[in-house]
Design a protein around this motif. Structure first.
Motif, mmCIF file in Angstrom:
data_model
loop_
_atom_site.group_PDB
_atom_site.id
_atom_site.type_symbol
_atom_site.label_atom_id
_atom_site.label_comp_id
_atom_site.label_asym_id
_atom_site.label_seq_id
_atom_site.Cartn_x
_atom_site.Cartn_y
_atom_site.Cartn_z
ATOM 1 N N ASN A 35 11.984 -10.211 -11.234
ATOM 2 C CA ASN A 35 10.535 -10.322 -11.408
ATOM 3 C C ASN A 35 9.969 -11.385 -10.487
ATOM 4 O O ASN A 35 8.872 -11.243 -9.937
ATOM 5 C CB ASN A 35 10.195 -10.664 -12.867
ATOM 6 N N GLY A 36 10.690 -12.509 -10.325
ATOM 7 C CA GLY A 36 10.226 -13.580 -9.446
ATOM 8 C C GLY A 36 10.108 -13.127 -8.014
ATOM 9 O O GLY A 36 9.138 -13.425 -7.314
ATOM 10 N N SER A 37 11.135 -12.394 -7.534
ATOM 11 C CA SER A 37 11.078 -11.924 -6.152
ATOM 12 C C SER A 37 9.967 -10.905 -5.976
ATOM 13 O O SER A 37 9.331 -10.843 -4.924
ATOM 14 C CB SER A 37 12.426 -11.317 -5.744
ATOM 15 N N ALA A 38 9.726 -10.093 -7.013
ATOM 16 C CA ALA A 38 8.648 -9.103 -6.923
ATOM 17 C C ALA A 38 7.304 -9.791 -6.827
ATOM 18 O O ALA A 38 6.440 -9.408 -6.026
ATOM 19 C CB ALA A 38 8.685 -8.168 -8.132
ATOM 20 N N ARG A 39 7.132 -10.830 -7.683
ATOM 21 C CA ARG A 39 5.869 -11.569 -7.614
ATOM 22 C C ARG A 39 5.716 -12.265 -6.266
ATOM 23 O O ARG A 39 4.618 -12.366 -5.723
ATOM 24 C CB ARG A 39 5.809 -12.599 -8.747
ATOM 25 N N SER A 40 6.822 -12.756 -5.714
ATOM 26 C CA SER A 40 6.765 -13.415 -4.408
ATOM 27 C C SER A 40 6.353 -12.429 -3.321
ATOM 28 O O SER A 40 5.528 -12.731 -2.466
ATOM 29 C CB SER A 40 8.123 -14.036 -4.073
ATOM 30 N N ARG A 41 6.940 -11.204 -3.381
ATOM 31 C CA ARG A 41 6.563 -10.204 -2.383
ATOM 32 C C ARG A 41 5.105 -9.815 -2.516
ATOM 33 O O ARG A 41 4.399 -9.640 -1.532
ATOM 34 C CB ARG A 41 7.461 -8.961 -2.519
ATOM 35 N N GLU A 42 4.655 -9.702 -3.777
ATOM 36 C CA GLU A 42 3.259 -9.344 -3.994
ATOM 37 C C GLU A 42 2.336 -10.420 -3.444
ATOM 38 O O GLU A 42 1.295 -10.138 -2.840
ATOM 39 C CB GLU A 42 3.006 -9.143 -5.484
ATOM 40 N N HIS A 43 2.712 -11.687 -3.619
ATOM 41 C CA HIS A 43 1.900 -12.787 -3.104
ATOM 42 C C HIS A 43 1.872 -12.798 -1.575
ATOM 43 O O HIS A 43 0.837 -13.009 -0.952
ATOM 44 C CB HIS A 43 2.454 -14.113 -3.636
ATOM 45 N N ASN A 44 3.007 -12.524 -0.966
ATOM 46 C CA ASN A 44 3.085 -12.563 0.489
ATOM 47 C C ASN A 44 2.373 -11.387 1.118
ATOM 48 O O ASN A 44 1.860 -11.474 2.224
ATOM 49 C CB ASN A 44 4.551 -12.577 0.952
ATOM 50 N N GLN A 45 2.357 -10.255 0.403
ATOM 51 C CA GLN A 45 1.750 -9.068 0.976
ATOM 52 C C GLN A 45 0.232 -9.115 0.928
ATOM 53 O O GLN A 45 -0.440 -8.360 1.594
ATOM 54 C CB GLN A 45 2.240 -7.814 0.259
ATOM 55 N N GLY A 46 -0.342 -10.007 0.144
ATOM 56 C CA GLY A 46 -1.791 -10.154 0.106
ATOM 57 C C GLY A 46 -2.463 -8.920 -0.460
ATOM 58 O O GLY A 46 -2.196 -8.503 -1.576
ATOM 59 N N ASN A 47 -3.308 -8.310 0.341
ATOM 60 C CA ASN A 47 -4.096 -7.185 -0.123
ATOM 61 C C ASN A 47 -3.539 -5.843 0.331
ATOM 62 O O ASN A 47 -4.259 -4.842 0.402
ATOM 63 C CB ASN A 47 -5.542 -7.332 0.397
ATOM 64 N N GLN A 48 -2.251 -5.797 0.645
ATOM 65 C CA GLN A 48 -1.691 -4.545 1.152
ATOM 66 C C GLN A 48 -1.683 -3.448 0.104
ATOM 67 O O GLN A 48 -1.647 -2.269 0.448
ATOM 68 C CB GLN A 48 -0.273 -4.779 1.671
ATOM 69 N N ASP A 49 -1.709 -3.800 -1.186
ATOM 70 C CA ASP A 49 -1.655 -2.792 -2.240
ATOM 71 C C ASP A 49 -3.030 -2.370 -2.709
ATOM 72 O O ASP A 49 -3.156 -1.629 -3.686
ATOM 73 C CB ASP A 49 -0.854 -3.329 -3.447
ATOM 74 N N ARG A 50 -4.086 -2.850 -2.069
ATOM 75 C CA ARG A 50 -5.413 -2.471 -2.496
ATOM 76 C C ARG A 50 -5.661 -1.008 -2.194
ATOM 77 O O ARG A 50 -5.183 -0.470 -1.206
ATOM 78 C CB ARG A 50 -6.447 -3.353 -1.797
ATOM 79 N N LYS A 51 -6.461 -0.365 -3.041
ATOM 80 C CA LYS A 51 -6.662 1.071 -2.942
ATOM 81 C C LYS A 51 -7.999 1.379 -2.285
ATOM 82 O O LYS A 51 -8.885 0.537 -2.203
ATOM 83 C CB LYS A 51 -6.616 1.698 -4.340
ATOM 84 N N PHE A 52 -8.127 2.632 -1.841
ATOM 85 C CA PHE A 52 -9.386 3.106 -1.304
ATOM 86 C C PHE A 52 -9.419 4.619 -1.452
ATOM 87 O O PHE A 52 -8.378 5.290 -1.479
ATOM 88 C CB PHE A 52 -9.569 2.721 0.173
ATOM 89 N N THR A 53 -10.627 5.157 -1.577
ATOM 90 C CA THR A 53 -10.807 6.588 -1.756
ATOM 91 C C THR A 53 -10.847 7.276 -0.392
ATOM 92 O O THR A 53 -11.071 6.631 0.639
ATOM 93 C CB THR A 53 -12.107 6.866 -2.508
ATOM 94 N N PRO A 54 -10.652 8.593 -0.370
ATOM 95 C CA PRO A 54 -10.776 9.319 0.908
ATOM 96 C C PRO A 54 -12.144 9.139 1.548
ATOM 97 O O PRO A 54 -12.261 9.062 2.772
ATOM 98 C CB PRO A 54 -10.530 10.775 0.505
ATOM 99 N N GLU A 55 -13.197 9.076 0.726
ATOM 100 C CA GLU A 55 -14.536 8.879 1.268
ATOM 101 C C GLU A 55 -14.662 7.507 1.926
ATOM 102 O O GLU A 55 -15.265 7.375 2.996
ATOM 103 C CB GLU A 55 -15.581 9.024 0.163
ATOM 104 N N GLN A 56 -14.079 6.479 1.308
ATOM 105 C CA GLN A 56 -14.131 5.141 1.894
ATOM 106 C C GLN A 56 -13.337 5.084 3.197
ATOM 107 O O GLN A 56 -13.767 4.460 4.170
ATOM 108 C CB GLN A 56 -13.589 4.120 0.898
ATOM 109 N N LYS A 57 -12.193 5.726 3.224
ATOM 110 C CA LYS A 57 -11.399 5.752 4.456
ATOM 111 C C LYS A 57 -12.141 6.472 5.576
ATOM 112 O O LYS A 57 -12.177 6.000 6.723
ATOM 113 C CB LYS A 57 -10.065 6.440 4.180
#
Length: 358
Positions: free
Chosen positions: A13-35
């Motif tokens: 869990n710690g390494s996962a949280r670390s990766r999530e912190h380092n990745q910043g906003n890479q997991d943010r979502k967007f709709t096809p219309e926004q893209k």
């Protein structure tokens, strides 16, 4: 020795949280219309403000309300807080820049006239130098001046960030439909130990010093003359200049048509450098001397090149759009690609033939 799990710390869990912190906003979502909105805007030129707001098709008829409506739609589609696409921030800034120009009445008029960024000193100077008959414009109105994208007078600074424009447009900074009202810096004065009084600053100027009795003196005739000098410069000197200039004043540009006469435009002239034929109404140039006709020839050539370049730009954008539509998302439509490749660009070809750079 207790394990990492038993001590309350899960390494996975710690390494996962670390990766999530380092990745910043890479997991943010967007709709096809926004893209699609982000990709469309980034394909536009930086100064193609109508294209950026998706108003090119109604460019000549769109109103201020249409421009505000288009900005509202595009800014909501591309705002980085709502759109997780990696290029949303860039698209959002382009939308804000386009609205900053088209939302200002005076800037929009300059952009429609010259086709260049009105805030770029080099481009504006070059465009106005190429058109000596364009006249003299009024004083520049900043984003907060009369006719600016939000109206008002003097409360808006010359340059505001896209985020601040968005906040002020949708709420949180001004009165009425835009939130609260900011009176600017405040100053508190205490005189003689008494209770201080508060001064609200407007327009960026510091607090004014109240005039004292000793500062006031009777106004003399010389003071009156000094105060009238600006009026003399504004009205008397231009009048004298127009009287003594005589026939050297610049002529009013008559209506003209290029390549072929079109009654009543039947008086034939030729531009000095490119040798382009053009025609004017003979009734509008009665009594003109050689100097006026030479000036008219130069103005005709400048107008011809400007109109030809504008049509060429439209042809290139049209062909680019046809190619984009032919390529599609997953495969190339060969029929559409053939139409795009055969699209006639007559204005661009004529520019090449005349040796005019695009």
């Amino acid at each position: 020795m207790p394990s990492a799990t038993s001590s309350g710390f899960d390494s996975s869990n710690g390494s996962a949280r670390s990766r999530e912190h380092n990745q910043g906003n890479q997991d943010r979502k967007f709709t096809p219309e926004q893209k699609a909105a982000v990709l469309r805007i980034r394909r536009c030129k930086a100064t193609a403000f109508y294209d950026i707001l998706d108003l090119e098709s109604v460019r000549s008829t769109c109103s201020d309300a249409d421009i505000k409506k288009a900005y509202r739609k595009q800014s909501l589609l591309t705002h980085p807080d709502k759109n997780g696409h990696e290029h949303a921030d860039e698209a959002f800034k382009m939308v804000s820049r386009a609205f900053g120009v088209l939302g200002d009445k005076e800037k929009r008029e300059k952009y429609d006239r010259f086709g260049t960024d009105p805030d770029s000193r080099f481009e504006s100077a070059r465009a106005q130098a190429s058109n000596p008959f364009s006249g003299f414009g009024g004083a520049r109105a900043g984003p907060g001046g009369p006719g600016g994208p939000f109206g008002g007078g003097g409360m808006w600074e010359d340059e505001i960030s896209p985020e601040e424009m968005f906040q002020r447009f949708f709420g949180g900074g001004f009165g009425g439909p835009f939130g609260g009202f900011d009176t600017g810096p405040q100053f508190v004065f205490n005189i003689g130990g008494n209770r201080g009084f508060r001064v609200h600053q407007m327009g960026g100027a510091g607090p004014r010093r109240r005039p004292r009795e000793t500062d006031q003196r009777p106004q003399t005739g010389w003071d009156t003359l000094i105060s009238l000098l600006p009026i003399l410069f504004l009205f008397v000197f231009p009048l004298l200049s127009s009287i003594f200039s005589g026939s050297d004043s610049q002529p009013t540009v008559p209506s003209m048509v290029f390549d072929a006469e079109s009654p009543p435009l039947t008086y034939h002239r030729t531009t000095p450098k490119l040798g382009v034929d053009y025609y004017v109404d003979p009734a509008e140039v009665i009594g003109w001397n050689d100097y006026k006709f030479r000036q008219l020839d130069k103005e005709a050539e400048v107008g011809f090149v400007r109109a030809l370049r504008r049509r060429c730009d439209t042809e290139m954008r049209t062909k680019h759009d046809l190619i984009e539509k032919a390529q599609g998302w997953f495969h190339v439509d060969h029929d559409k690609m053939k139409i795009a490749e055969q699209f006639e660009m007559s204005s661009c070809k004529r520019m090449d033939a005349l040796g005019i750079s695009r």
